[in-house]
Design a protein around this motif. Structure first.
Motif, short mmCIF file in Angstrom:
data_model
loop_
_atom_site.label_atom_id
_atom_site.label_comp_id
_atom_site.label_asym_id
_atom_site.label_seq_id
_atom_site.Cartn_x
_atom_site.Cartn_y
_atom_site.Cartn_z
N GLY A 1 92.80 84.09 -42.05
CA GLY A 1 91.77 84.39 -43.04
C GLY A 1 92.16 85.54 -43.95
N GLN B 1 85.53 83.00 -41.55
CA GLN B 1 84.75 81.95 -40.91
C GLN B 1 84.15 82.57 -39.65
OE1 GLN B 1 87.95 78.41 -41.91
NE2 GLN B 1 87.39 78.70 -39.81
N GLY C 1 82.97 77.74 -37.61
CA GLY C 1 82.78 77.13 -38.91
C GLY C 1 81.36 76.78 -39.29
N LEU D 1 76.87 82.41 -41.95
CA LEU D 1 77.45 82.91 -43.20
C LEU D 1 76.40 83.12 -44.28
CD1 LEU D 1 80.78 80.92 -43.48
CD2 LEU D 1 80.47 83.31 -42.84
N PRO E 1 78.66 80.37 -49.32
CA PRO E 1 79.53 79.71 -48.34
C PRO E 1 79.97 78.34 -48.87
CG PRO E 1 77.61 80.64 -47.24
CD PRO E 1 77.36 80.76 -48.73
N GLN F 1 82.89 74.85 -47.91
CA GLN F 1 83.68 74.22 -46.86
C GLN F 1 85.16 74.22 -47.21
OE1 GLN F 1 80.94 70.69 -46.40
NE2 GLN F 1 81.59 70.98 -44.27
N PRO G 1 85.37 73.63 -41.85
CA PRO G 1 84.48 74.74 -41.54
C PRO G 1 83.97 75.43 -42.81
CG PRO G 1 86.74 75.41 -41.27
CD PRO G 1 86.76 73.94 -41.55
N PHE G 2 82.81 76.06 -42.67
CA PHE G 2 82.26 76.85 -43.77
C PHE G 2 82.93 78.21 -43.79
CE2 PHE G 2 79.13 73.57 -43.55
CZ PHE G 2 78.69 73.44 -44.86
N ARG G 3 83.11 78.73 -45.01
CA ARG G 3 83.80 80.00 -45.24
C ARG G 3 83.08 80.82 -46.29
NH1 ARG G 3 89.88 77.49 -46.12
NH2 ARG G 3 90.25 77.03 -43.92
N ARG G 4 83.43 82.09 -46.33
CA ARG G 4 83.08 82.98 -47.44
C ARG G 4 84.36 83.68 -47.85
NH1 ARG G 4 77.14 84.11 -48.11
NH2 ARG G 4 77.86 84.77 -50.14
#
Length: 144
Positions: free
Chosen positions: A17, A24, A28, A33, A71, A73, A82-85
């Motif tokens: 990351g 994440q 995920g 988030l 957020p 994907q 997975p979801f991310r920022r």
């Protein structure tokens, strides 16, 4: 920064990351988030180097500030999205948690200090964020 958070993941996952500018949490999931906002401070704690190993790393492994945006994907292959920022990661050194246990508000005086870390994401005080940033040599600023 308006809020400060600790996220939990293996150091191997955190390093990926950091390299790619995202975070994440909780395998995920999107909901955690959504609690984090742009401008918030984020610290990663890694109990291990590699997921599933018991190497006793127990260190803070990344620190940064959440970027603008919501957020989203990411695609990690094999159908895992997975979801991310996005995060602006600060230059920092990994720092063990044990020397800070009696100074951090979320661990001081607690024999079961690791309990809260099992949730994968939780808010911390500005004071704790500054202590961790100093231990990591990051020079991060907080809201206060």
């Amino acid at each position: 920064m308006s809020a400060c958070w600790i996220a939990v993941a293996s150091a191997e996952h955190v390093r990926r990351g950091r390299r790619d500018g995202f975070m994440q949490v909780n395998h995920g999931k999107a909901a955690p988030l959504r609690r984090i906002k742009p401008g918030d401070g984020i610290v990663y704690y890694s109990p291990t180097t590699i997921l599933g190993e018991k190497d006793g790393l127990q260190a803070f492994t990344a620190i940064g500030t959440v970027r603008e945006g919501e957020p989203y994907q990411g695609d990690m292959g094999g159908g895992f999205t997975p979801f991310r920022r996005d995060v602006d990661w600060a230059p920092a050194q990994e720092a063990p948690i044990k020397p800070l246990l009696e100074e951090l508000a979320f661990t001081a005086g607690k024999s079961n200090w690791g309990y809260q870390l099992r949730f994968g994401l939780f808010e911390i005080t500005d004071h704790d964020f500054r202590l961790i940033a100093d231990a990591m040599g990051a020079g991060m600023e907080t809201a206060s």
